[in-house]
Structures are given as C-alpha cells and as structure tokens.
Design an enzyme around this catalytic site. Structure first.
Site, PDB file in Angstrom:
ATOM      1  CG  ASN A  21      -1.957   0.983   1.315  1.00 16.89           C
ATOM      2  OD1 ASN A  21      -2.535   1.189   2.377  1.00 16.89           O
ATOM      3  ND2 ASN A  21      -2.299   1.633   0.228  1.00 16.89           N
ATOM      4  CG  ASN A  82      -8.400   9.004   0.518  1.00 21.46           C
ATOM      5  OD1 ASN A  82      -7.644   8.163   0.995  1.00 21.46           O
ATOM      6  ND2 ASN A  82      -9.613   9.218   0.995  1.00 21.46           N
ATOM      7  CB  CYS A  91      -3.904   5.888   6.232  1.00 21.94           C
ATOM      8  SG  CYS A  91      -3.275   4.663   5.063  1.00 21.94           S
ATOM      9  N   GLY A  92      -3.964   3.145   8.446  1.00 31.86           N
ATOM     10  CA  GLY A  92      -3.133   2.266   9.258  1.00 31.86           C
ATOM     11  C   GLY A  92      -1.775   1.986   8.652  1.00 31.86           C
ATOM     12  CG  ASN A  93      -1.073  -0.579   5.439  1.00 33.25           C
ATOM     13  OD1 ASN A  93      -0.632  -1.309   6.319  1.00 33.25           O
ATOM     14  ND2 ASN A  93      -1.955  -1.002   4.550  1.00 33.25           N
ATOM     15  CG  ASN A 170     -10.668   5.034   7.813  1.00 35.70           C
ATOM     16  OD1 ASN A 170     -10.808   4.180   8.678  1.00 35.70           O
ATOM     17  ND2 ASN A 170      -9.721   4.938   6.905  1.00 35.70           N
ATOM     18  CD  GLU A 221      -7.594   3.505   1.244  1.00 30.80           C
ATOM     19  OE1 GLU A 221      -7.240   4.483   1.917  1.00 30.80           O
ATOM     20  OE2 GLU A 221      -6.802   2.614   0.869  1.00 30.80           O
ATOM     21  NE  ARG A 222     -13.145   7.740   3.393  1.00 29.31           N
ATOM     22  CZ  ARG A 222     -13.621   8.608   4.263  1.00 29.31           C
ATOM     23  NH1 ARG A 222     -14.836   9.109   4.116  1.00 29.31           N
ATOM     24  NH2 ARG A 222     -12.906   8.985   5.303  1.00 29.31           N
ATOM     25  CB  CYS A 230      -6.951  -1.418   3.494  1.00 26.71           C
ATOM     26  SG  CYS A 230      -7.884  -0.123   4.345  1.00 26.71           S
ATOM     27  N   GLY A 231      -4.767  -1.095   6.236  1.00 26.30           N
ATOM     28  CA  GLY A 231      -4.610  -1.370   7.659  1.00 26.30           C
ATOM     29  C   GLY A 231      -5.891  -1.183   8.440  1.00 26.30           C
TER      30      GLY A 231
END
Length: 308
Positions: A21, A82, A91-93, A170, A221-222, A230-231
């Site tokens: 990612n 984004n 955003c986890g990653n 989110n 992912e939006r 996606c984390g």
C-alpha cells in the site's frame, strides 16, 4: 527572444509502502506547502506524477493550525490525503510508514512515537532500523466503533450481502463472503445502500474467513480503488469477525489478515483495543518540482517574438 520562466522549487519527497500500500511523503515541517486536491491528484497519478495510493505530508503540530491543539501530545502531524485529493482522518499503513520515515531520517528515535492525525493521537512503535529496512512497525489503533447505520447492503453484479459498519477513524462497510472473486474487479466502487448512509464515501472490505483467527481480504478504498493492503480495513474486518461471533468488539488474541500485498497482524486486547503490525519501508527519495502553491510542474521555457 527567449525568457526562462521561474523554475519551480525542487521539493524533497520520499516514496514507501506498507504491505505494498504505497504513499508519497512530502516533508513540510514548517507548514509552507499549500496543496489543492488537484495537486494531490497529480502527485499520486501513476503516469503524470510519482504515483501512490495516497499522500502523506509531514508537518510539525506547532506549525499547522489544524493540528496545533495536539501539539503538547505529539510533535508531528500526519496530513493524509487520498489520491482523489480528499483529506482523510486515518490510514493504518500510512501512519506506520510515516513513523518509519521519522525514525529513518533521524527526526525521531526508535521506540514509541505519538503522531497526530485527524482521528486523534496514535501511538506507533518503531524498532531499531532493520537490516533490510522493512522491519515491522506497530500502530495502536484504538477500539473500533460500530455506530450504525444498520441494514447496510453491498452489491456487486447480481450478488448482494449484508455489511457491518465499522468506524476505525474512517468508515468501513465489511462484507463476509465465501469467495473473494465475488467482489469483482473492484475498478469501480461497489454499490452501497441505503444511498445516504455514507455521504462522504466508504471503504468496502470483503473478507473470507479462513479460520477462527485468519482472514483473507480485498479492499476497495474510498477515493482510491482496490488497494494492495488496507490497515484500517484489516482491523475493521477483525471487528466484524468478533461481532459475528457474538463478542461485540472485544476479544483477547492475535489475528492474521492476508491481503494481495502481504500479511498484517492484528492484536486485540480484552477491552477491544487493536494493535496493527506489518512491514513499512522507504524505498526511494528524490525531489519533485513544485510551484509555490504546491503543484507538480515541469520546468518550461517560453519563447516570444520581440516587439509584441
């Protein structure tokens, strides 16, 4: 005669990923850059720009009015966008890569870092620099929320499933499916109803349960499309798994989420708080030409005829 237009400023950038990612990271400690949504779109475009699933701007909390209220708790603010240019909360990653950047560049020491986000303060643990530069990084994600709305449905082609709304800073709509191929090509957002459930869009996570503690995922992912990992989606899927098992959001143990880009680990405490662990690596650095407003632009020469 020939005139040279002012050359855009060469601004440093870093490129990295967490489980594939990928992100563009722009250092901006003094909050000097003004990035429009169009600027972010160009930088994230894989043909016109550097290319990424999102953009991270590293700015000191004391310099950015949006983050100044968190300055006592965290030195750095992760301004996450984004690739469509929209601001996002978490955003986890991305935050794991953000922390890796701070440590690898000497802006922070290894250990536990407090990082400000639009979802609040997040604690990130970065070990000493690994020999392969891809040592695992852990972010304390907090407790997922299941605030509703209820009766969410996700539709792909002729298939329709119930979905669980999970808030990880989110919004996520998590669908348990029997086969990830049923998610389709994910080039376009899956249909989510009711139409007014997510006025700002939603990330849709498709999950196959491999065992009691093992999930396999695909994520739309939006503002992005399908991502390699996606984390927050992995954490939301674990929350949905726990909910389906009748445990609300709580459970004590370690879970594994496999995504196209790699494997993420989610540790769930007895109170439901989650810790996300996975790879995070800086793979390149350089400079990008930016106009004063922040947009990536090539250096051009303008030619005009004398006397006109």
């Amino acid at each position: 005669m020939t005139h040279e237009l002012p050359r855009p400023a060469a601004h440093p950038f870093f490129k990295g990923h967490g489980a594939e990612n990928d992100f563009v990271l722009l250092p901006d400690p003094g909050h000097r850059l003004t990035l429009t949504s169009e600027d972010v779109q160009r930088l994230c475009d894989r043909r016109r720009g550097i290319g990424a699933d999102g953009l991270l701007r590293a700015v000191r909390t004391t310099a950015d009015p949006e983050a100044s209220a968190m300055a006592r708790a965290a030195e750095w603010f992760m301004d996450y966008r984004n690739p469509d240019g929209a601001r996002a909360a978490m955003c986890g990653n991305g935050i794991r890569l953000f922390a890796r950047y701070l440590v690898d560049t000497g802006l922070a020491l290894p250990g536990t870092l407090a990082i400000a986000t639009r979802a609040g303060i997040r604690k990130v643990r970065v070990p000493s620099r690994a020999p392969d530069f891809q040592g695992p990084v852990t972010v304390l994600m907090g407790r997922p929320r299941l605030p509703g709305p209820n009766h969410i449905k996700v539709e792909v082609g002729r298939r329709r499933w119930p979905a669980l709304h999970v808030d990880m800073g989110n919004p996520h709509a998590v669908v348990i499916v029997g086969d990830l191929a049923h998610a389709g090509d994910l080039r376009t957002p899956p249909a989510v109803t009711p139409a007014n459930a997510y006025p700002h869009g939603v990330t849709v996570t498709f999950a196959v349960i491999r065992s009691a503690r093992h999930l396999q995922l695909r994520v739309h992912e939006r503002g992005v499309g399908e991502t390699r990992a996606c984390g927050t989606g992995a954490c939301a899927a674990v929350a949905a798994l726990l909910h389906a098992g009748g445990r609300g959001g709580a459970g004590d143990g370690r879970y594994t989420a496999d995504l196209p880009g790699g494997r993420l680990h989610i540790a769930v405490a007895a109170d439901g708080a989650m810790a996300l662990t996975g790879p995070a690596a800086i793979v390149a650095e350089g400079t990008v030409n930016l106009t004063p407003a922040g947009a990536p632009r090539p250096w051009r020469k303008a030619t005009c005829a004398a006397g006109r």
